[in-house]
Design a protein around this motif. Structure first.
Motif, PDB file in Angstrom:
ATOM      1  N   ARG A 253       9.510  10.650  -6.903  1.00  0.00           N
ATOM      2  CA  ARG A 253       9.232  10.561  -8.343  1.00  0.00           C
ATOM      3  C   ARG A 253       8.840  11.950  -8.822  1.00  0.00           C
ATOM      4  NH1 ARG A 253       5.359   5.234  -9.195  1.00  0.00           N
ATOM      5  NH2 ARG A 253       6.909   3.660  -8.686  1.00  0.00           N
ATOM      6  N   GLY A 254       9.735  12.608  -9.483  1.00  0.00           N
ATOM      7  CA  GLY A 254       9.446  13.973  -9.921  1.00  0.00           C
ATOM      8  C   GLY A 254       9.205  14.850  -8.711  1.00  0.00           C
ATOM      9  N   GLU A 255       8.020  15.387  -8.632  1.00  0.00           N
ATOM     10  CA  GLU A 255       7.677  16.266  -7.511  1.00  0.00           C
ATOM     11  C   GLU A 255       6.878  15.529  -6.439  1.00  0.00           C
ATOM     12  OE1 GLU A 255       8.599  19.684  -7.191  1.00  0.00           O
ATOM     13  OE2 GLU A 255       9.938  18.920  -8.738  1.00  0.00           O
ATOM     14  N   ARG A 256       6.905  14.216  -6.494  1.00  0.00           N
ATOM     15  CA  ARG A 256       6.037  13.470  -5.577  1.00  0.00           C
ATOM     16  C   ARG A 256       6.819  12.514  -4.689  1.00  0.00           C
ATOM     17  NH1 ARG A 256       0.801  14.131  -7.112  1.00  0.00           N
ATOM     18  NH2 ARG A 256       0.121  12.409  -5.832  1.00  0.00           N
TER      19      ARG A 256
ATOM     20  N   VAL B  10       0.862  -1.179   0.000  1.00  0.00           N
ATOM     21  CA  VAL B  10       0.000   0.000   0.000  1.00  0.00           C
ATOM     22  C   VAL B  10       0.899   1.229   0.000  1.00  0.00           C
ATOM     23  CG1 VAL B  10      -1.922   1.173   1.129  1.00  0.00           C
ATOM     24  CG2 VAL B  10      -1.662  -1.289   1.400  1.00  0.00           C
ATOM     25  N   SER B  11       0.613   2.132  -0.941  1.00  0.00           N
ATOM     26  CA  SER B  11       1.446   3.329  -1.077  1.00  0.00           C
ATOM     27  C   SER B  11       0.640   4.584  -0.779  1.00  0.00           C
ATOM     28  CB  SER B  11       1.991   3.440  -2.506  1.00  0.00           C
ATOM     29  OG  SER B  11       2.735   2.294  -2.833  1.00  0.00           O
ATOM     30  N   VAL B  12       1.345   5.544  -0.202  1.00  0.00           N
ATOM     31  CA  VAL B  12       0.781   6.884  -0.031  1.00  0.00           C
ATOM     32  C   VAL B  12       1.662   7.817  -0.844  1.00  0.00           C
ATOM     33  CG1 VAL B  12       0.286   8.759   1.593  1.00  0.00           C
ATOM     34  CG2 VAL B  12      -0.107   6.383   2.269  1.00  0.00           C
ATOM     35  N   GLU B  13       1.044   8.497  -1.769  1.00  0.00           N
ATOM     36  CA  GLU B  13       1.792   9.368  -2.677  1.00  0.00           C
ATOM     37  C   GLU B  13       1.302  10.799  -2.491  1.00  0.00           C
ATOM     38  OE1 GLU B  13       2.627   7.564  -6.708  1.00  0.00           O
ATOM     39  OE2 GLU B  13       1.791   9.495  -7.306  1.00  0.00           O
ATOM     40  N   ASP B  14       2.232  11.722  -2.314  1.00  0.00           N
ATOM     41  CA  ASP B  14       1.827  13.118  -2.118  1.00  0.00           C
ATOM     42  C   ASP B  14       2.742  14.035  -2.926  1.00  0.00           C
ATOM     43  OD1 ASP B  14       3.690  12.521   0.562  1.00  0.00           O
ATOM     44  OD2 ASP B  14       4.039  14.491  -0.323  1.00  0.00           O
TER      45      ASP B  14
ATOM     46  N   PRO C 174       9.961  16.995  -0.164  1.00  0.00           N
ATOM     47  CA  PRO C 174      10.584  15.667  -0.065  1.00  0.00           C
ATOM     48  C   PRO C 174      10.711  15.225   1.396  1.00  0.00           C
ATOM     49  CG  PRO C 174      11.855  17.095  -1.507  1.00  0.00           C
ATOM     50  CD  PRO C 174      10.832  17.963  -0.844  1.00  0.00           C
ATOM     51  N   PHE C 175      10.323  14.001   1.642  1.00  0.00           N
ATOM     52  CA  PHE C 175      10.491  13.456   2.999  1.00  0.00           C
ATOM     53  C   PHE C 175      10.653  11.947   2.905  1.00  0.00           C
ATOM     54  CE2 PHE C 175       8.625  11.485   6.867  1.00  0.00           C
ATOM     55  CZ  PHE C 175       9.624  11.868   7.742  1.00  0.00           C
ATOM     56  N   ASP C 176      11.825  11.481   3.275  1.00  0.00           N
ATOM     57  CA  ASP C 176      12.108  10.050   3.281  1.00  0.00           C
ATOM     58  C   ASP C 176      11.975   9.540   4.711  1.00  0.00           C
ATOM     59  OD1 ASP C 176      13.075   7.500   3.196  1.00  0.00           O
ATOM     60  OD2 ASP C 176      14.942   8.006   2.149  1.00  0.00           O
ATOM     61  N   PRO C 177      10.911   8.815   5.011  1.00  0.00           N
ATOM     62  CA  PRO C 177      10.716   8.380   6.409  1.00  0.00           C
ATOM     63  C   PRO C 177      11.804   7.431   6.885  1.00  0.00           C
ATOM     64  CG  PRO C 177       9.111   7.332   4.964  1.00  0.00           C
ATOM     65  CD  PRO C 177       9.830   8.343   4.135  1.00  0.00           C
TER      66      PRO C 177
END
Lengths: 137, 119
Positions: A113-116, A65-69, A73-76
């Motif tokens: 991915r790009g701006e997401r 399951v992915s959450v895309e926003d 940028p934020f790498d948990p």
């Protein structure tokens, strides 16, 4: 969102415990996005509409399951894991979201991915909290 | 989210929570929970048997009151969490610092050493 996810997961055939765990993880990831991805604490009338996507892929044995926003940028994965509290004295009131996600999922991946941002959680094979998961707090 | 509470003759405050401690549910009860669980020295037993969902925000509410009671030399214990909630307590190791009981008599004895009559 929770209702949608529970319907999808039940349709796939996931057991109730894993549905509970993934629903919680999804809520935690979404709360992170809403609290941090866009926030600078000020309302901006020129702010464009934002888009958050939730994507479920795979089947009962490999559900992801992915959450895309489209926020900052934020790498948990880069967020350091807190020490297990050890005592009530030392326990924090907040900051439990990502530790919960790490402990209740098999894997957590991140891509820009790009701006997401795209954060993906991989379902565990069973809902048991493992020792390895605890060490990954 | 629903919150009710009662005080027993033994000096235990029994708080019953019901519903989902997600963001919305936690906001609904947070102020009242803090008020009834933290504002004075108490022996608090939180019945979690009707809590279906515990988010990190809800966990923070529980931990904050447990810490407040510790600092007041009171005590807060959790009683009968559902499996989903128990997994969150286990995953965060909160179950190692906030006592969790599945037997009501045992929970009461933990709060009032020496034993209390069963309900």
């Amino acid at each position: 969102m929770s209702r949608w996810f529970r319907l999808v997961a039940a349709e796939i055939g996931l057991d109730a415990a894993r549905i509970d765990d993934l629903e919680l993880c999804l809520n935690e990831l979404l709360a992170n996005v809403l609290n941090y991805a866009y926030a600078d604490g000020r309302a901006d009338p020129a702010e464009k509409a934002r888009e958050i996507r939730i994507i479920a892929e795979g089947g009962v044995s490999d559900l992801r399951v992915s959450v895309e926003d489209d926020g900052r940028p934020f790498d948990p994965r880069a967020k350091p894991s807190p020490e297990p509290p050890g005592s009530l004295d030392r326990a924090g009131i907040g900051g439990w979201g990502l530790p919960i996600v790490r402990a209740l999922t098999k894997d957590l991946t991140y891509e820009r991915r790009g701006e997401r941002n795209r954060v993906t959680i991989h379902a565990q094979e069973s809902a048991t909290v493992t020792g390895a998961a605890l060490n990954n707090l | 989210m629903e919150l009710t509470y009662e005080d027993s003759a033994e000096g235990i405050r029994l708080i019953r929570l019901a519903g989902r401690m997600d963001v919305e549910g936690t906001h609904e009860i947070d102020l009242k929970f803090t008020s009834v669980a933290s504002c004075q020295k108490l022996l608090v037993l939180v019945d979690m048997s009707l809590v279906e969902f515990l988010s990190s925000l809800g966990l923070g509410t529980l931990v904050r009151s447990a810490k407040a009671q510790m600092s007041r030399t009171g005590m807060l214990v959790l009683y009968s969490p559902t499996p989903a909630v128990a997994r969150v307590l286990q995953a965060t190791q909160i179950d190692q610092i906030v006592p969790v009981y599945y037997d009501l008599g045992e929970a009461r004895r933990a709060l009032v050493p020496g034993g209390v009559p069963s309900v």
